[in-house]
Design an enzyme around this catalytic site. Structure first.
Site, PDB file in Angstrom:
ATOM      1  N   ALA A  29      -1.948   1.182  -3.854  1.00  0.00           N
ATOM      2  CA  ALA A  29      -3.102   1.522  -3.757  1.00  0.00           C
ATOM      3  C   ALA A  29      -3.785   1.087  -2.303  1.00  0.00           C
ATOM      4  O   ALA A  29      -3.387   0.144  -1.557  1.00  0.00           O
ATOM      5  CB  ALA A  29      -3.901   1.043  -4.687  1.00  0.00           C
ATOM      6  N   GLY A  79       1.078   0.948  -6.451  1.00  0.00           N
ATOM      7  CA  GLY A  79       0.808   2.595  -6.839  1.00  0.00           C
ATOM      8  C   GLY A  79       1.554   3.539  -6.356  1.00  0.00           C
ATOM      9  O   GLY A  79       2.024   4.550  -6.813  1.00  0.00           O
ATOM     10  N   GLU A 118       4.468   3.881  -8.612  1.00  0.00           N
ATOM     11  CA  GLU A 118       3.994   4.392  -9.966  1.00  0.00           C
ATOM     12  C   GLU A 118       3.656   6.122  -9.688  1.00  0.00           C
ATOM     13  O   GLU A 118       3.873   6.694 -10.611  1.00  0.00           O
ATOM     14  CB  GLU A 118       2.562   3.543 -10.223  1.00  0.00           C
ATOM     15  N   GLU A 141       2.177  -5.981  -7.379  1.00  0.00           N
ATOM     16  CA  GLU A 141       1.023  -6.173  -7.700  1.00  0.00           C
ATOM     17  C   GLU A 141       0.595  -7.738  -7.824  1.00  0.00           C
ATOM     18  O   GLU A 141      -0.423  -8.487  -7.710  1.00  0.00           O
ATOM     19  CB  GLU A 141       0.690  -5.321  -8.792  1.00  0.00           C
TER      20      GLU A 141
HETATM   21  N1  T1G Z   1      -3.879  -1.091   1.562  1.00  0.00           N
HETATM   22  C1  T1G Z   1      -4.594  -1.137   2.550  1.00  0.00           C
HETATM   23  N2  T1G Z   1      -4.048  -1.679   3.868  1.00  0.00           N
HETATM   24  C2  T1G Z   1      -2.856  -1.684   3.758  1.00  0.00           C
HETATM   25  C3  T1G Z   1      -1.892  -1.761   2.733  1.00  0.00           C
HETATM   26  C4  T1G Z   1      -2.716  -1.490   1.315  1.00  0.00           C
HETATM   27  N3  T1G Z   1      -1.861  -1.559   0.475  1.00  0.00           N
HETATM   28  N4  T1G Z   1      -0.522  -2.435   2.820  1.00  0.00           N
HETATM   29  C5  T1G Z   1      -0.737  -2.715   4.399  1.00  0.00           C
HETATM   30  N5  T1G Z   1      -2.038  -2.295   4.814  1.00  0.00           N
HETATM   31  C6  T1G Z   1      -2.575  -2.373   6.229  1.00  0.00           C
HETATM   32  C7  T1G Z   1      -2.235  -3.822   6.832  1.00  0.00           C
HETATM   33  O1  T1G Z   1      -3.554  -4.465   6.441  1.00  0.00           O
HETATM   34  C8  T1G Z   1      -2.212  -3.494   8.305  1.00  0.00           C
HETATM   35  O2  T1G Z   1      -3.525  -3.278   8.661  1.00  0.00           O
HETATM   36  C9  T1G Z   1      -1.330  -2.478   8.327  1.00  0.00           C
HETATM   37  O3  T1G Z   1      -1.524  -1.722   6.863  1.00  0.00           O
HETATM   38  C10 T1G Z   1       0.094  -2.669   8.334  1.00  0.00           C
HETATM   39  O4  T1G Z   1       0.584  -3.784   7.373  1.00  0.00           O
HETATM   40  C11 T1G Z   1      -2.625   0.595  -8.812  1.00  0.00           C
HETATM   41  C12 T1G Z   1      -3.111  -1.896  -7.865  1.00  0.00           C
HETATM   42  C13 T1G Z   1       3.858  -2.084   3.472  1.00  0.00           C
HETATM   43  C14 T1G Z   1       5.460  -3.953   3.510  1.00  0.00           C
HETATM   44  O5  T1G Z   1       1.003  -4.977  -2.163  1.00  0.00           O
HETATM   45  O6  T1G Z   1       3.454  -5.419   1.716  1.00  0.00           O
HETATM   46  O7  T1G Z   1      -0.687  -0.407  -5.669  1.00  0.00           O
HETATM   47  O8  T1G Z   1      -3.724  -5.351  10.097  1.00  0.00           O
HETATM   48  O9  T1G Z   1       0.916  -5.464   9.078  1.00  0.00           O
HETATM   49  O10 T1G Z   1       4.699  -5.715   8.185  1.00  0.00           O
HETATM   50  O11 T1G Z   1      -0.786  -0.650  -9.501  1.00  0.00           O
HETATM   51  O12 T1G Z   1       1.877  -3.939   4.496  1.00  0.00           O
HETATM   52  O13 T1G Z   1      -2.957  -3.037  11.063  1.00  0.00           O
HETATM   53  O14 T1G Z   1      -5.179  -3.431  10.499  1.00  0.00           O
HETATM   54  O15 T1G Z   1       1.619  -5.575   6.510  1.00  0.00           O
HETATM   55  O16 T1G Z   1       5.209  -3.528   8.291  1.00  0.00           O
HETATM   56  C15 T1G Z   1       0.419  -2.837  -3.866  1.00  0.00           C
HETATM   57  C16 T1G Z   1       1.025  -4.315   0.637  1.00  0.00           C
HETATM   58  C17 T1G Z   1      -0.943  -2.575  -3.560  1.00  0.00           C
HETATM   59  C18 T1G Z   1       2.109  -3.748  -0.421  1.00  0.00           C
HETATM   60  C19 T1G Z   1       4.416  -3.155   5.323  1.00  0.00           C
HETATM   61  N6  T1G Z   1       1.034  -2.542  -2.441  1.00  0.00           N
HETATM   62  N7  T1G Z   1       1.470  -3.995   2.073  1.00  0.00           N
HETATM   63  O17 T1G Z   1       4.567  -4.337   6.253  1.00  0.00           O
HETATM   64  O18 T1G Z   1       2.770  -4.156   8.244  1.00  0.00           O
HETATM   65  S1  T1G Z   1      -1.928  -2.906  -5.360  1.00  0.00           S
HETATM   66  C20 T1G Z   1       1.192  -3.877  -1.781  1.00  0.00           C
HETATM   67  C21 T1G Z   1       2.644  -4.613   2.468  1.00  0.00           C
HETATM   68  C22 T1G Z   1      -1.505  -1.554  -6.100  1.00  0.00           C
HETATM   69  C23 T1G Z   1      -1.623  -0.088  -8.365  1.00  0.00           C
HETATM   70  C24 T1G Z   1      -1.972  -1.495  -7.617  1.00  0.00           C
HETATM   71  C25 T1G Z   1       2.883  -4.497   3.742  1.00  0.00           C
HETATM   72  C26 T1G Z   1       4.172  -3.357   3.934  1.00  0.00           C
HETATM   73  P1  T1G Z   1      -3.969  -3.869  10.114  1.00  0.00           P
HETATM   74  P2  T1G Z   1       1.591  -4.809   7.724  1.00  0.00           P
HETATM   75  P3  T1G Z   1       4.368  -4.313   7.902  1.00  0.00           P
END
Ligand code: T1G
Length: 690
Positions: free
Chosen positions: A63, A102, A105, A125
């Site tokens: 998400a 998500g 999912e 999550e």
């Molecule tokens: N949402 C918004 N921005 C995100 C994002 C996300 N999920 N993931 C990364 N970014 C932005 C981050 O802030 C950065 O921005 C840029 O992308 C690059 O990220 C319904 C509720 C994918 C492994 O927990 O683990 O889904 O600083 O520097 O090192 O059940 O990002 O450049 O402006 O980290 O290559 C679950 C979170 C969400 C994954 C890439 N997903 N992201 O790593 O790049 S909850 C996560 C990561 C959810 C559902 C639920 C990592 C990455 P900026 P980065 P990276």
């Protein structure tokens, strides 16, 4: 269709492509685009099967976390995933990069899942204080079984594509994301009935019949929760698969998810998520880039040097490990090999991978070995003259453009840089022990450090899996400078009426992994004692213990007693007697102190010092300080770090408590700092500092 999502036809296959850089977060516009595309593809008679994939470097990475805390925008995740699962034509999720949260999912709502080699699949999550909120707690266990489902959801860690294939999470590994997925879709286009994860029950049936077996599996995860609410909530949601209908369990999952999303713990963990990424940004003049680091050199093969070398090898970067003698080098390499063997025996590292990493670490006893390195990090004895002499030598031997880093934890990096003719290449990279586990690196910007040298250190720290934070030069930089106030206060609390176990207990109940006295015993009391003596400072109890030769775990006695071979701290009646006698000698009346006051006395002066650090520009953002304390000092991440935590209490309250403490202790450092005073006066928090 929106620009973010396109639908095209490849013969009888509809291909939906999401293009929402940088990580294809499934934002509201992306969700709307996919829903519209699915509806169109379902209605298009020429389309017999659908492929859903992403452009760019990754499949949907979850998400859009930045949408949380704002009014929800339609369509919701369940709406989009429900439409995909209900589709009368097979939908194939084709994954690459990171299929997370998500995103996974969405794939679980598809009828088939394929992925290219190197794809990592996870429901992370829990790391954001959440649970999967779009069917993950129901569809994943139905596909991979309860045990694997629990492990993936409660750890939040990714599994590689091969394992995903083996546990039934994906149907095939494909070589080419586009052509391979279309070929797969063509092969299953006519197959009926469509496999829907939500309809599967064979893998959960044994636990439906024996819920106690589920509880037994879940129990260890609850023990490791350490104050985080999400683990118990996730187990509760997954249990719905055993006790409720699929739709009821989905609705229950959503209710639990929304409660966590709007709760303080997830807000704190999301703060840390974005704060880590902000901290890793270095403002560079236009056209200036970080320098390439293809080879590193580490000077000193002691505990820190060896651990740092392992970090580079783990990231695949060749590294020279340099020591003054063959014996010292052999000791260092033996410790590294022992460390790796431990990982292999625990199953967290394959033997081949160990061999690959060991081969990347080249030992040397000749300083000339630094000549080929793009980055040199020294981890030698913490003495200014030793460091300056070494940097003068590095200045002579290291290649032009190499970044020269000191791992000092408190010495003046400017003075070290002045020992060279290239201060623009000198900075600090302050790692934390054990370097293989602790994620924090304080990247110390000295007066003359060039922006590209700074950017290089930050970029390489991220490459080796660390959380870098840029800090300025002052005694103890950010973390140790704030820690100093906690250490002074902890000793003061002993004299006023607490015992080591009271202080440590209050802080571990608050969420820290260990309390200050157990940490001192682990690190060794003699290290801080040497520094206090060098600075002409005294800690009544700690100094007395050191004079008695009680240095902590390494001598079997410190603030606590340790039985032979045990690391379990036991209260020591003699330490209690020493504390009571010392207080009496100093004329301090002892009285019981509530755990809540102990926590405030330990944290508020630190927070106040954090505000001074921001005033001085030693740290740029309050979030930087939070990232430092969460990744370097065990501050519970689900409280968001000291500055975020302060905002949850309100700076007005902290201001008033500090005034009380200052009156009680007479310690002028307890007086509210200018920054804290100003923010409290206008009812704002540190977050207002951006
Ligand atoms: N949402 C918004 N921005 C995100 C994002 C996300 N999920 N993931 C990364 N970014 C932005 C981050 O802030 C950065 O921005 C840029 O992308 C690059 O990220 C319904 C509720 C994918 C492994 O927990 O683990 O889904 O600083 O520097 O090192 O059940 O990002 O450049 O402006 O980290 O290559 C679950 C979170 C969400 C994954 C890439 N997903 N992201 O790593 O790049 S909850 C996560 C990561 C959810 C559902 C639920 C990592 C990455 P900026 P980065 P990276």
């Amino acid at each position: 269709m929106t620009d973010l999502v396109t639908l095209r036809r490849d013969g009888n296959i509809g291909v939906i492509v999401i293009d929402n850089p940088p990580v294809n977060a499934f934002s509201a516009p992306a969700r709307a685009g996919v829903l519209a595309a699915i509806v169109r593809a379902c209605d298009d008679a020429a389309i017999e099967a659908i492929v859903l994939r992403c452009a760019g470097r990754t499949f949907i990475a979850g998400a859009d976390i930045s949408e949380f805390g704002k009014p929800p925008q339609p369509p919701s995740f369940p709406e989009v995933i429900g439409a995909i699962e209900a589709c009368a034509k097979p939908v194939v999720a084709a994954m690459h990069g990171n299929a997370l949260g998500g995103g996974l999912e969405v794939a679980l709502g598809c009828h088939y899942r394929v992925a290219i080699p190197g794809t990592r699949l996870a429901l992370p999550e829990i790391k954001l204080g959440l649970i999967p909120g779009a069917g993950g707690t129901q569809r994943l266990p139905r596909l991979v079984g309860i045990e694997k489902g629990l492990a993936m959801i409660l750890s939040g860690d990714p599994i590689p594509v091969e394992e995903a294939r083996a546990v039934g999470l994906i149907d095939a590994v494909i070589d080419d994301l586009d052509a391979g997925a279309v070929k797969f879709a063509r092969e299953i286009a006519q197959k009926r009935p469509l496999p829907r994860a939500g309809a599967k029950s064979d893998k959960i049936a044994p636990f439906v019949a024996d819920p106690a077996a589920f509880d037994a599996l879940a129990k260890p995860y609850l023990r490791r929760a350490r104050g985080l609410n999400a683990p118990a909530a996730a187990i509760d949601a997954i249990r719905g698969a055993l006790t409720l209908s699929f739709d009821e369990a989905l609705a229950r999952e959503r209710t639990i998810f929304v409660a966590l999303r709007d709760g303080e713990q997830s807000k704190a963990l999301r703060h840390i998520f974005f704060a880590e990424r902000a901290a890793a940004k270095v403002d560079l003049p236009a056209g200036v880039k970080a320098r390439k680091v293809e080879r590193a050199a580490i000077i000193g093969a002691g505990t820190m040097g060896g651990g740092i070398a392992m970090c580079f090898a783990s990231a695949g970067i060749p590294v020279s490990l340099i020591e003054v003698s063959a014996e010292a080098l052999a000791r260092g390499r033996d410790a590294i090999a022992k460390n790796y063997r431990g990982m292999v025996s625990r199953g967290s590292l394959a033997q081949e991978e160990m061999d690959r990493r060991v081969a990347l670490i080249e030992g040397a006893t000749d300083m000339d070995a630094v000549a080929s390195a793009d980055l040199v990090i020294e981890a030698v004895f913490e003495d200014m003259e030793v460091k300056r002499k070494l940097f003068a030598e590095l200045d002579r031997l290291a290649k032009p453009g190499a970044v020269l880093a000191t791992n000092t934890s408190y010495l003046d990096v400017n003075a070290i840089a002045q020992a060279t003719a290239r201060p623009q290449d000198v900075l600090g990279m302050h790692f934390f022990s054990p370097a293989t586990l602790m994620r924090l690196v304080e990247v110390v910007r000295a007066e003359k450090t060039a922006p590209d040298a700074l950017a290089t250190a930050v970029a390489v720290a991220r490459t080796i899996g660390k959380a870098p934070v840029v800090v300025g030069v002052c005694h103890g930089f950010v973390g140790n400078r704030m820690l100093r106030l906690r250490t002074v206060e902890a000793e003061r609390l002993l004299l006023e009426g607490a015992l080591p176990q009271d202080v440590d207990g209050a802080l571990t109940d608050f969420g820290f992994a260990m309390g200050p006295f157990a940490v001192s015993d682990l690190a060794g009391l003699d290290i801080a004692w040497r520094m206090r003596k060098a600075q002409g400072q005294r800690a009544e109890i700690a100094d007395r213990l050191c004079e008695m030769g009680c240095f902590g775990q390494k001598t079997g006695r410190g603030f606590y007693l340790y039985e032979a071979g045990s690391r379990t701290p036991k209260p020591d009646p003699e330490v209690e007697q020493l504390i009571v006698e010392t207080a009496a000698r100093l004329g301090i009346a002892r009285a019981p102190i509530a755990a809540s006051e102990i926590v405030e006395r330990l944290l508020f002066p630190m927070i106040n010092e954090g505000a001074r650090i921001l005033e001085e520009g030693i740290a740029k953002r309050p979030g930087d300080i939070d990232v430092i304390w969460v990744n370097g000092y065990g501050f519970p991440a689900w409280r968001g770090g000291p500055m975020h935590y302060a905002d949850t209490l309100g700076l007005g309250y902290i201001h008033d408590r500090l005034i009380t403490f200052a009156a009680k202790t007479g310690d002028k450092r307890h007086r509210p700092s200018v920054q804290l005073e100003r923010l409290a006066a206008v009812g704002k928090g540190f977050a207002a500092l951006g």
